[in-house]
Design an enzyme around this catalytic site. Structure first.
Site, mmCIF file in Angstrom:
data_model
loop_
_atom_site.group_PDB
_atom_site.id
_atom_site.type_symbol
_atom_site.label_atom_id
_atom_site.label_comp_id
_atom_site.label_asym_id
_atom_site.label_seq_id
_atom_site.Cartn_x
_atom_site.Cartn_y
_atom_site.Cartn_z
ATOM 1 N N ASN A 14 0.859 -1.188 0.000
ATOM 2 C CA ASN A 14 0.000 0.000 0.000
ATOM 3 C C ASN A 14 0.896 1.239 0.000
ATOM 4 O OD1 ASN A 14 -1.683 2.124 0.609
ATOM 5 N ND2 ASN A 14 -2.404 1.286 2.563
ATOM 6 N N ARG A 102 -2.501 -1.728 -3.706
ATOM 7 C CA ARG A 102 -3.418 -0.587 -3.768
ATOM 8 C C ARG A 102 -2.974 0.259 -4.947
ATOM 9 N NH1 ARG A 102 -3.033 4.480 0.104
ATOM 10 N NH2 ARG A 102 -4.480 5.852 -0.984
ATOM 11 N N HIS A 191 -9.083 7.093 -2.304
ATOM 12 C CA HIS A 191 -9.149 6.545 -0.939
ATOM 13 C C HIS A 191 -10.326 5.584 -0.767
ATOM 14 C CE1 HIS A 191 -6.957 10.385 0.611
ATOM 15 N NE2 HIS A 191 -6.089 9.399 0.509
ATOM 16 N N ARG A 252 -0.723 19.260 -0.455
ATOM 17 C CA ARG A 252 -1.551 19.574 -1.626
ATOM 18 C C ARG A 252 -2.537 20.685 -1.282
ATOM 19 N NH1 ARG A 252 -3.507 13.581 -2.816
ATOM 20 N NH2 ARG A 252 -1.787 12.886 -1.494
ATOM 21 N N GLU A 401 -6.343 -0.616 5.191
ATOM 22 C CA GLU A 401 -6.478 -0.806 3.747
ATOM 23 C C GLU A 401 -5.852 -2.123 3.319
ATOM 24 O OE1 GLU A 401 -4.512 2.955 3.346
ATOM 25 O OE2 GLU A 401 -6.125 3.751 2.105
#
Ligand code: ADP
Length: 414
Positions: A14, A102, A191, A252, A401
């Site tokens: 991931n 992922r 996500h 970001r 995840e």
């Protein structure tokens, strides 16, 4: 579906924007209390070519190293060599029958978990411009894993996949309709693996049926997005065509006036490429504070009197609270607000400041429960931090995840 063969292991990679997380799991025990976790490892990259590397075999002490790792490739190689070494968690490398990856962007073609072959890899390469900081690293991870784990299927699980259920009114941008119809420009959202996993965990924690719930999941780590989930399906999310949209993030910008972008390029101050770099890497908490993209450092600087650090936190919190509020009309009512991700799970002051703005929705949190939650969540126990009178339950959920990806790989192994 058939039965699993013995000793089948799934390895999950991931790669996020500032870290690579990895797990090795026993495929026959993914729904046990310990989720069949045999080993997990994490590489956290820092500026200056250094990375912290933690290797955690289940039941043994963690090993911590500082390694020279400048990019995802060196991070993958470090993780892979750690699990295949002779005293590592595997009897044989061939026990790994699936490597789950992922992958941030599946474009408009890939929604479900997909076995990666050359055609899939070349399609994924076409999405690099849509998620420049992630997709290339994801592809590189698959390429290297193919050469190392030669007996394993490489399975891509897409961050965009969960948002495939969003209605057209959520995915069409308000430019000319031909952008959507002809150029396939749309809100993809990201996500998704985490939003989906956390929505299930929220329903379990509240002992409710997800099919009858209205949730907003807040995945806030270095990157961050919100997802409005109605009856188990994503109906709107804050990230868009790329992972740059929506919330103010670690480095970001999030949503920003499109006219500003046009102007900055038009006046020659930036090229599209240099501006993309600024918006993706030099903005957000880091850009405003001038200190760091890491919330811990920004909060510390704020406590030590840095005006710009305080401003960065204030703008970050305002962006979260107002975006949460903006999703509520889409849901019609809000049953639960779910915090997850590095900041969502670990940062009580951010949760407190966000919820302080959301009292008008019936969102009230208990100070002590909030302050105690992070430690409990770190040990794997999800928390309800709401007060008794709150109409909206506020939850802190530890995302996983890697487990969600491993479970997505399972049907391919039977
Ligand atoms: P990624 O998007 O790379 O997966 P994570 O979900 O791991 O990121 O989140 C990383 C962020 O979590 C860091 O940038 C840091 O700001 C934040 N974080 C982690 N622990 C804490 C903490 N104890 N307090 C505040 N923020 C934290």
């Amino acid at each position: 579906m058939g039965a699993l063969k013995e000793n089948v292991k799934i390895f999950v990679i991931n790669a996020g924007s500032s870290s690579i997380k990895s797990q090795l799991l026993d495929a026959s025990r993914l729904f046990d209390k310990d989720n069949g976790l045999l080993w997990h490892g994490q590489v956290n990259f820092h500026d200056g070519g250094q990375a912290d590397f933690t290797s955690s075999p289940t039941g043994q002490a963690d090993k911590h190293f500082t390694v020279a790792a400048t990019d995802a490739e060196s991070g993958y190689r470090k993780l892979f060599s750690e699990i295949i070494q002779s005293d590592g968690p595997l009897a044989s490398i061939d026990e790994i029958k699936a490597v789950g990856h992922r992958v941030v962007h599946g474009g408009d073609k890939y929604h479900s978990p997909t076995v990666v072959d050359d055609l899939v890899l070349s399609d994924l390469a076409g999405y690099i411009t849509l998620a420049p900081t992630h997709e290339e690293a994801n592809i590189r991870g698959i390429q290297i894993a193919r050469t190392v784990f030669t007996e394993a299927m490489q399975i891509a699980v897409f961050d965009t996949g969960f948002h495939h259920t969003m209605p057209e009114s959520s995915v069409v941008f308000a430019g000319p309709y031909s952008w959507f119809e002809e150029d396939k420009i749309r809100r993809f959202g990201f996500h998704g693996v985490s939003h989906r996993y956390c929505s299930h965990q929220a329903a379990i924690l509240l002992k409710r049926d997800l099919k009858d719930m209205r949730l907003i999941t807040c995945h806030i780590g270095n990157g961050g997005s919100l997802c409005a989930i109605k009856d188990g399906a994503s109906i709107m999310t804050t990230m868009g065509y790329t992972p740059l949209d929506g919330l103010v993030m670690g480095n970001r910008s999030g949503a920003i006036d499109p006219g500003l972008i046009v102007d900055l390029i038009d006046t020659g101050k930036y090229t599209a490429k240099s501006l993309s770099n600024v918006l993706n890497n030099e903005s957000g908490l880091k850009g405003i504070s001038g200190i760091s993209n890491d919330m811990r450092q920004v909060l510390e600087a704020s406590q030590n009197g840095s005006r710009r650090a305080s401003l960065a936190v204030e703008i970050y919190v305002n962006s979260l609270a107002s975006n949460i509020a903006a999703l509520v009309p889409r849901l019609g009512r809000l049953d639960a607000l779910v915090f997850t991700g590095g900041i969502g799970e670990n940062c009580a002051p951010v949760r407190e400041a966000v919820c302080a703005q959301l009292g008008f929705l019936g969102c009230f949190i208990d100070e002590k429960s909030n302050n105690d939650a992070s430690e409990k969540v770190r040990s794997g126990v999800h928390q309800d931090i709401s007060t008794e009178i709150a109409q909206v339950r506020t939850l802190v959920v530890k995302t996983n995840e890697e487990l969600a990806i491993a479970r997505d790989c399972l049907p391919f192994l039977k």
